[in-house]
Structure formats: structure tokens, C-alpha cells
Design a protein around this motif. Structure first.
Motif, mmCIF file in Angstrom:
data_model
loop_
_atom_site.group_PDB
_atom_site.id
_atom_site.type_symbol
_atom_site.label_atom_id
_atom_site.label_comp_id
_atom_site.label_asym_id
_atom_site.label_seq_id
_atom_site.Cartn_x
_atom_site.Cartn_y
_atom_site.Cartn_z
ATOM 1 N N ALA A 167 -7.055 3.954 -6.295
ATOM 2 C CA ALA A 167 -6.373 3.010 -5.409
ATOM 3 C C ALA A 167 -7.408 2.229 -4.612
ATOM 4 O O ALA A 167 -8.521 2.684 -4.432
ATOM 5 C CB ALA A 167 -5.457 3.779 -4.461
ATOM 6 N N PRO A 168 -7.070 1.066 -4.104
ATOM 7 C CA PRO A 168 -5.795 0.378 -4.168
ATOM 8 C C PRO A 168 -5.554 -0.308 -5.507
ATOM 9 O O PRO A 168 -6.453 -0.343 -6.353
ATOM 10 C CB PRO A 168 -5.887 -0.654 -3.048
ATOM 11 N N GLN B 153 -2.790 5.241 0.128
ATOM 12 C CA GLN B 153 -3.744 4.148 0.285
ATOM 13 C C GLN B 153 -3.897 3.756 1.752
ATOM 14 O O GLN B 153 -5.000 3.521 2.243
ATOM 15 C CB GLN B 153 -3.287 2.954 -0.554
ATOM 16 N N TYR C 83 -7.498 3.980 3.924
ATOM 17 C CA TYR C 83 -8.136 2.910 4.683
ATOM 18 C C TYR C 83 -8.306 3.289 6.151
ATOM 19 O O TYR C 83 -9.351 3.039 6.765
ATOM 20 C CB TYR C 83 -7.339 1.612 4.561
ATOM 21 N N LEU D 10 -13.756 1.284 -1.119
ATOM 22 C CA LEU D 10 -12.558 0.602 -0.639
ATOM 23 C C LEU D 10 -12.851 -0.830 -0.196
ATOM 24 O O LEU D 10 -11.948 -1.669 -0.179
ATOM 25 C CB LEU D 10 -11.941 1.369 0.530
ATOM 26 N N LEU E 247 0.841 -1.189 0.000
ATOM 27 C CA LEU E 247 0.000 0.000 0.000
ATOM 28 C C LEU E 247 0.882 1.247 0.000
ATOM 29 O O LEU E 247 1.866 1.312 0.735
ATOM 30 C CB LEU E 247 -0.902 0.030 1.240
#
Length: 354
Positions: free
Chosen positions: A206-207, A48, A52, A89, A44
Motif C-alpha cells: 500500500a498505498p 494505509q 502514514y 511511503l 485510503l
């Protein structure tokens, strides 16, 4: 491979929860997960990682706001999971993976530990918040599990928001489906009606596409009235076929709560193994037999996943102590209580103690 995985899990076990004797029982407590898997620091980017953590904190804030105001454990779980279902995500709701036929089929479950009532849904395609549908099954139907078109019809009948299936579409999940189908020499379906046009590879959010994790989301809670509850929501596994349903909506496998047995559990990982081992209920049985929640969680995950696969669980006991157990290098997770601030973690060696 298994031995190294279990060794890593044992190390994580020692790090993730403070000893019971060192903590006062909180008035309320809340914990979440956003999936377990091969999640390592070099996989990551800092951006990223931050994204999260921010998403986990938003979910913790939603749940804790309910509990701090005297709300129920079920209300807190629903509030947090609905946020995660709307966040691309995670593999739940908007951001769910695709079936081999190019559909998003969503599963969820909730269970009230105070009275052992439960609700579950599987294969939803038009209900925006599957966790709300599972809650409605618990409270507004005589059943425990509804599936497919009937489950969506029921959700609509009780006033839950319905959306076009394209609402759940995300480009990176579509690219993940294409990659999985090519590896299996299966045909790639047409893009879903209503989905946006293809994005350039360098425009994908992303991711990265090669992420190897399980993005199922879940929460466990103890409210100020002492009621335990658990909830879980998922899009399942990429390129699933034949109406496959995993452990999430199977009460006792991926989701379970019981005040009598002293626990609430939400799982994430290779669902077939969690079903075969009845992981969530077995953790509660171990706790009822005298094990601590931390010991019970890790022992059960190690035993169940010795059959194959990987994954993890979050557990809440009647004292409000959250426990985290996994056989993977990471799990998106977090916890907060009336006596401890919100904290989030991703990698296996992170300590969640304040």
C-alpha cells in the motif's frame, strides 16, 4: 473548479492553527509535511491511514528529540527528513518516482534563517540522503546549488553515504511510471539494473497505484536559540523528462527561511507554479509586511496556484506557530513543540490543534 478548491482551502485555513493569542510562544517548535494532493478518506484503507500517521509521528519524534536536547533547527530538519527519505511511503529517497528514462533523480534544499545561508542539490542518483547533501553544500562548499553527477561526487567527497541506484527502487513507483508512459504513448524503459524482479499485482504494498498526491517531504523548525530553518526533499514528478527540476531546490520557490522576515517555508505540489510565483519567499515578504503566517500562507498559495496546479505549504514563524495552507483535499502533515504534543493529520478537515 478553482473556486471550490479555494473554498476548501479557506475552510482548512480556519481549522489548522490555533489563534496566536491563545498560545504561549514555545521554546522550540517543529512541523513537517509529506505531500499534498487528492487524499480523501475513501481513498485510503484504515491500514494505509495508520501507516502514514505512524510515519509522520516517527519523523516528528526524530525532530523533536533534537530540539528538546537543545539541538539546532537544521539538525532537527535533517533528522526528520532522512527518516522520510528512507520510507517508501513518500516520494523522496527510497520511494522516489521515476523519470521517463527509468531513473530516480532526487532534489533537496535546506536554508538557515539565522544567516540566510542555503544549500541545494538536484538530480542526485547515488546519494542516500539528498537532504544531507543539501546541508553539506550549505556548510562545506562556496556554492548554493549543485546538480547531477557533480552533486553526487561532492556528496561522496564529504563522506556522505553512496548507494547503488537500485536502492531507491520500489515496485509501486515503477508501476506508476509504466502507467504514465502508456498514457503519453512513450516507450517503457528496461527495469533498472539491480532492481528486484516484478511483483504480482496483489503483492504490491500500500498505498494503491492510483494514488494522486505529491509525496514531497519537508520540515520547518524554530530552535531554542530562536533560529528558523526549512528543508525539503523530493523525487520530483513521475515520467519527468529532459532533466526537469522542480521548485524544491530553488531557494525562494519551494524552500526558504529568514529570521529577518520572520518565517520558514517548505512547499509541495506542482513545482512549475511555485517557481513562477516565488511562493516561499513571497510568503516571508507578506509576513514581514505585517500578515500573520497563516494569512500569508493561504493568500500566497491561492494566488500562485490560481495560475494552475495544486499544492500546499507549511510555515513556521518566529513565535513558533506552525501554519498549514493548501488548495487540495489533503496533505500529510504534523506538528510538535515544547508546549504541545505531537499530532498528525491527513485530510483537509482535520484540526491539528491539541
Amino acid at each position: 473548479m478553482l473556486r471550490s478548491r479555494l473554498t476548501l482551502a479557506a475552510v482548512a485555513l480556519a481549522l489548522f492553527a490555533a489563534p496566536a493569542a491563545a498560545q504561549e510562544a514555545p521554546r522550540w517548535s517543529f512541523a513537517i509535511h509529506g505531500g499534498a494532493g487528492v487524499i480523501e478518506r475513501d481513498s485510503l484503507t484504515p491500514e494505509q491511514d495508520a501507516a502514514y500517521r505512524a510515519a509522520l509521528h516517527r519523523a516528528l519524534e526524530a525532530g523533536s528529540a533534537v530540539l528538546a536536547a537543545g539541538g539546532s533547527s537544521l539538525d532537527a530538519i535533517q533528522a526528520a527528513i532522512e527518516l522520510m527519505e528512507d520510507d517508501p511511503l513518500f516520494n523522496a529517497g527510497r520511494g522516489a518516482v521515476f523519470t521517463a528514462a527509468g531513473r530516480n533523480e532526487l532534489d533537496a534544499a535546506v536554508m538557515n534563517g539565522a544567516d540566510l545561508n542555503a544549500g541545494a542539490v538536484a538530480g542526485l542518483t547515488t546519494t542516500r540522503h539528498p537532504i544531507a547533501a543539501a546541508r553539506a553544500v550549505l556548510e562545506q562548499s562556496p556554492h548554493v546549488m549543485l546538480i547531477g553527477e557533480g552533486a553526487d561526487t561532492f556528496a561522496a567527497s564529504v563522506g556522505l553515504e553512496q548507494v547503488d541506484p537500485a536502492f531507491f527502487f520500489t515496485e509501486r513507483r515503477w508501476r506508476g511510471l509504466e502507467s504514465a508512459l502508456r498514457q503519453q504513448n512513450l516507450p517503457i524503459p528496461e527495469r533498472p539494473v539491480g532492481a528486484p524482479g516484478p511483483m504480482a499485482a496483489n503483492d504490491l504494498p500500500a498505498p494503491p497505484l492510483n494514488e494522486r498526491k505529491f509525496g514531497t517531504v519537508g520540515a520547518v523548525a524554530l530552535d531554542s536559540q530562536g533560529r528558523l530553518a526549512a528543508g525539503t526533499s523530493t523525487g520530483g514528478m513521475t515520467a519527468k523528462r529532459w532533466g526537469r527540476v522542480g521548485d524544491v531546490p530553488v531557494i525562494g520557490a519551494g524552500t526558504y527561511a529568514s529570521n529577518r522576515e520572520g518565517c520558514a517555508v517548505s512547499a509541495t505540489g506542482d513545482g512549475e507554479y511555485f517557481i513562477r510565483a516565488s511562493v516561499a519567499r513571497d510568503i516571508c515578504s507578506r509576513i514581514a509586511g505585517g500578515s500573520t503566517s497563516l494569512t500569508a500562507a493561504q493568500a500566497e498559495v491561492d494566488d500562485a496556484l490560481s495560475l494552475g496546479g495544486t499544492g500546499g505549504v507549511i510555515v513556521m514563524d518566529t513565535e513558533g506557530r506552525p501554519s498549514f495552507a493548501m488548495t487540495t483535499s489533503g496533505m500529510y502533515r504534523g506538528a510538535v513543540s515544547s508546549s504541545q504534543p505531537a499530532r498528525a493529520a491527513i485530510y483537509g478537515d482535520e484540526d491539528l490543534r491539541p
